[in-house]
Design a protein around this motif. Sequence first.
Motif, mmCIF file in Angstrom:
data_model
loop_
_atom_site.group_PDB
_atom_site.id
_atom_site.type_symbol
_atom_site.label_atom_id
_atom_site.label_comp_id
_atom_site.label_asym_id
_atom_site.label_seq_id
_atom_site.Cartn_x
_atom_site.Cartn_y
_atom_site.Cartn_z
ATOM 1 N N LEU A 80 -35.591 8.600 -8.295
ATOM 2 C CA LEU A 80 -35.757 7.675 -9.399
ATOM 3 C C LEU A 80 -36.785 7.907 -9.207
ATOM 4 N N PRO A 97 -34.136 1.448 -19.167
ATOM 5 C CA PRO A 97 -33.597 0.975 -20.869
ATOM 6 C C PRO A 97 -33.894 -0.231 -20.457
ATOM 7 N N PHE A 121 -26.607 -4.374 -23.713
ATOM 8 C CA PHE A 121 -27.156 -3.394 -23.242
ATOM 9 C C PHE A 121 -28.224 -3.128 -24.268
ATOM 10 N N SER A 142 -35.077 -3.958 -11.149
ATOM 11 C CA SER A 142 -34.309 -5.076 -12.691
ATOM 12 C C SER A 142 -33.533 -5.844 -11.933
ATOM 13 N N PRO A 143 -32.928 -5.856 -12.887
ATOM 14 C CA PRO A 143 -31.817 -7.457 -12.622
ATOM 15 C C PRO A 143 -30.466 -7.245 -12.116
ATOM 16 N N CYS A 193 -32.113 -2.697 -21.402
ATOM 17 C CA CYS A 193 -31.049 -4.184 -20.255
ATOM 18 C C CYS A 193 -31.829 -4.335 -19.057
ATOM 19 N N MET A 194 -32.671 -2.996 -18.530
ATOM 20 C CA MET A 194 -33.291 -3.290 -17.402
ATOM 21 C C MET A 194 -34.875 -4.197 -16.781
ATOM 22 N N PRO A 198 -27.936 2.930 -17.686
ATOM 23 C CA PRO A 198 -28.078 1.756 -17.227
ATOM 24 C C PRO A 198 -26.316 1.417 -16.431
ATOM 25 N N CYS A 257 -27.476 -5.683 -12.698
ATOM 26 C CA CYS A 257 -28.188 -4.274 -13.679
ATOM 27 C C CYS A 257 -29.443 -3.218 -12.554
ATOM 28 N N GLN A 258 -29.032 -2.692 -11.649
ATOM 29 C CA GLN A 258 -30.243 -2.557 -9.990
ATOM 30 C C GLN A 258 -30.036 -0.732 -10.665
ATOM 31 N N ARG A 259 -29.237 -0.392 -10.628
ATOM 32 C CA ARG A 259 -28.624 1.021 -11.000
ATOM 33 C C ARG A 259 -28.851 1.875 -12.203
ATOM 34 N N VAL A 260 -29.078 3.349 -11.862
ATOM 35 C CA VAL A 260 -28.451 4.152 -13.722
ATOM 36 C C VAL A 260 -28.199 4.944 -12.552
ATOM 37 N N GLU A 318 -30.914 4.316 -8.171
ATOM 38 C CA GLU A 318 -32.055 2.145 -7.929
ATOM 39 C C GLU A 318 -32.997 2.375 -8.944
ATOM 40 N N VAL A 319 -33.287 1.432 -9.583
ATOM 41 C CA VAL A 319 -34.503 1.223 -10.131
ATOM 42 C C VAL A 319 -34.989 -0.542 -10.081
ATOM 43 N N MET A 359 -23.774 -1.381 -15.426
ATOM 44 C CA MET A 359 -24.398 -2.629 -15.822
ATOM 45 C C MET A 359 -22.975 -2.960 -14.969
#
Lengths: 154, 159
Positions: free
Chosen positions: B136, B116, A149, A44-45, B118-119, A60, A48-51, A40-41, A62
């Motif tokens: 992370l 990224p 992206f 973030s929107p 887009c984030m 990312p 797209c909350q995770r990587v 989780e980031v 998406m």
Amino acid sequence: MATESSRESTAWMLALDDRLRAAVGEHELIHLIEAPTLLEVPLSPYYCQRVILWNDLLLPAMDLAAWLWGREQPAQQERKLAGVVAYQPRMGAAEYGALLLSDIPTRARVSDTQACKLPEQPTGWRDLAISCFLDTETPVPILDLPLIFSGGLL
Amino acid sequence: MSQPVRNTLAELREIRALAKLTLGGYPWLLPQTEIKSLESPLDIDREVRAPQGIGAIALGGEWWPVYCLSGELRLLPQPPDSRRICALLDNGADRFGLLCDQVEALAEPPRLLALPACMGSPASPIQALAPLDEELGCVTNTEHLAALLAVLTEGAGGH
């Protein structure tokens, strides 16, 4: 996707959730990750909350279904697949991202004669897609990966 | 207030030592050189309050306003019980305290990767991401946090 000679090419059909389907070009989907580890980031929107850590890259993850429906999808946890996609925002610089999927992608042959209008709903398709084709009477939008992206949805 | 300076990945990789500040379970990474001191929450004077702060700590003859932020950097008016240590941050221009669950020095500099595109917007306080063992880390610094606090306190004061 079509070449001048054949006017036909191969696409990957993607299940974004149990209702939404989209497509990318044959060479744009490069890997499938089953049960990906999602990190989780914060800030973030919602779509797209995770990587995903993949080959020393942070991809990312998406959730286009969330973006199209305008809200985080409660079923997101059940989507156990991520498709790694490659795209080229500039000449010579391939970049990568991941799309959360609800089913294993399938291949399809697509010709120019299948071109059709984008679905009217959800309305967000017009921002995400570069074109659309009919597959068994269902319109399937073709995703604009560089836009998706590189921050075009922010 | 001017926008905080956005460092490149190459500049961030030159930071010799990072500290991990855990906020609500989220690891935030800051340059160790910006941590002036670690203090006990018991030393926070709740009567000395900056706007939206939870109190202040006296150090070196100065009052340091103390804030409590959630893991997603939202202002918390009441500190959760998990906040057990206060990091006093100082970059020479901005100076404040941040109530944390935990603060630890990273033994090795982590690998830093770009957020990224887009984030997050260019204004995001996240300057880079750092894969740690099972989590992370988000790399930021005192300047970005100060800018964020300025926006948050201004927004909260307007209501």
